[in-house]
Motif scaffolding. Structure first.
Motif, PDB file in Angstrom:
ATOM      1  N   ARG A  23       0.863  -1.178   0.000  1.00  0.00           N
ATOM      2  CA  ARG A  23       0.000   0.000   0.000  1.00  0.00           C
ATOM      3  C   ARG A  23       0.899   1.228   0.000  1.00  0.00           C
ATOM      4  N   SER A  24       0.698   2.122  -0.947  1.00  0.00           N
ATOM      5  CA  SER A  24       1.515   3.320  -1.053  1.00  0.00           C
ATOM      6  C   SER A  24       0.664   4.558  -0.830  1.00  0.00           C
ATOM      7  N   LEU A  28      -2.677   3.951  -3.455  1.00  0.00           N
ATOM      8  CA  LEU A  28      -2.225   2.977  -4.446  1.00  0.00           C
ATOM      9  C   LEU A  28      -2.084   1.598  -3.807  1.00  0.00           C
ATOM     10  N   ARG A  30      -0.508  -1.902  -4.748  1.00  0.00           N
ATOM     11  CA  ARG A  30       0.395  -2.535  -5.718  1.00  0.00           C
ATOM     12  C   ARG A  30       0.464  -4.034  -5.436  1.00  0.00           C
ATOM     13  N   THR A  63      -5.770  -7.923 -13.074  1.00  0.00           N
ATOM     14  CA  THR A  63      -6.291  -6.606 -12.725  1.00  0.00           C
ATOM     15  C   THR A  63      -7.810  -6.575 -12.809  1.00  0.00           C
ATOM     16  N   TYR A  77      -9.320   1.397  -1.661  1.00  0.00           N
ATOM     17  CA  TYR A  77      -8.120   1.754  -2.415  1.00  0.00           C
ATOM     18  C   TYR A  77      -8.561   2.694  -3.521  1.00  0.00           C
ATOM     19  N   LYS A  78      -7.626   3.483  -4.047  1.00  0.00           N
ATOM     20  CA  LYS A  78      -7.961   4.427  -5.113  1.00  0.00           C
ATOM     21  C   LYS A  78      -7.440   3.974  -6.474  1.00  0.00           C
ATOM     22  N   ARG A  79      -6.332   3.276  -6.459  1.00  0.00           N
ATOM     23  CA  ARG A  79      -5.750   2.832  -7.728  1.00  0.00           C
ATOM     24  C   ARG A  79      -5.091   1.473  -7.531  1.00  0.00           C
ATOM     25  N   LEU A  80      -5.274   0.601  -8.496  1.00  0.00           N
ATOM     26  CA  LEU A  80      -4.711  -0.748  -8.431  1.00  0.00           C
ATOM     27  C   LEU A  80      -3.625  -0.900  -9.487  1.00  0.00           C
ATOM     28  N   GLU A  81      -2.503  -1.477  -9.077  1.00  0.00           N
ATOM     29  CA  GLU A  81      -1.388  -1.704 -10.004  1.00  0.00           C
ATOM     30  C   GLU A  81      -0.954  -3.161  -9.862  1.00  0.00           C
ATOM     31  N   GLU A 212       4.013  -4.338 -15.991  1.00  0.00           N
ATOM     32  CA  GLU A 212       3.154  -3.617 -15.065  1.00  0.00           C
ATOM     33  C   GLU A 212       1.878  -3.163 -15.754  1.00  0.00           C
ATOM     34  N   SER A 214      -1.725  -0.873 -14.709  1.00  0.00           N
ATOM     35  CA  SER A 214      -2.469  -0.095 -13.726  1.00  0.00           C
ATOM     36  C   SER A 214      -3.884   0.107 -14.236  1.00  0.00           C
TER      37      SER A 214
END
Length: 215
Positions: A23-24, A28, A30, A63, A77-81, A212, A214
């Protein structure tokens, strides 16, 4: 259900291995995945067929499924990578160590073990880099030399005595962290075909990071 468990079950259900969850800042999430290792006795390994690589399509597949599953589970979460492991891939569990025998790895111990390396290192040292090997009698060890790096174009004198090798034995319970050493080979990544062996990569292939995707 805990986030780790949800992600792990989803990734495994699609036929992949979960390597890491991070978690960033900024929301984010990841997720790092990889293809399962078939082992040195698999038909492909015996036939000398290189291990397949994780593709963008694999990451896209995971994803899409994770987006659906996490939404149903109400995960925040706001964004998945979703990506493949980079050159500093973490090693987790016995199978990862079996898979990467012969590779240079970085290990961080939970407690200093200088005496285990023959007393040739600082007693307070916890971080080591060396080639991963099986230790006599079971367990694992890394082997390294403190010889200085030879600069490009310089020849090593035949009269110079070789630097002694050091070995550090350990169990997985004694490790805080273990990762492949982030060494860049500009000649390209060499696919592994059998345990501890490497083959030359296809011409023009250089791998210095991971695939990668996203959302």
């Amino acid at each position: 259900m805990a986030l780790q468990q949800v992600v792990e079950q989803t990734v495994a259900g699609l036929g992949y291995d979960l390597i890491e969850i991070e978690r960033s800042a900024g929301g984010l999430l990841r997720v790092t995945i990889d293809l399962p290792w078939k082992g040195p006795s698999s038909e492909a390994a015996v036939a000398g067929v290189p291990e397949p690589y994780l593709t963008v399509e694999d990451c896209e597949k995971v994803t899409r499924q994770l987006q659906f599953t996490l939404e149903v589970d109400g995960a925040e979460y706001k964004r998945l990578e979703v990506s493949s492991p980079g050159i500093d891939r973490p090693l987790r569990g016995e199978q990862d160590f079996e898979r990467f025998v012969g590779e240079v790895i970085d290990v961080t111990l939970k407690a200093p073990m200088g005496a285990a390396a023959g007393g040739q290192v600082s007693a307070s040292r916890k971080k080591f880099r060396g080639t991963l090997e099986r230790a006599d009698g079971g367990g694992w060890q890394i082997v390294w030399s403190d010889a200085p790096e030879t600069k490009p174009g310089h020849k090593v004198s035949k009269k110079r005595a070789p630097a002694p090798l050091h070995a550090l034995g350990f169990t997985l319970d004694e490790l805080r962290e273990a990762r492949l050493a982030p060494l860049v080979d500009f000649k390209g990544r060499r696919p592994r075909t059998q345990e501890g062996s490497l083959d030359k990569a296809p011409e023009g292939l250089t791998d210095i990071g991971g695939t990668e995707v996203s959302d």
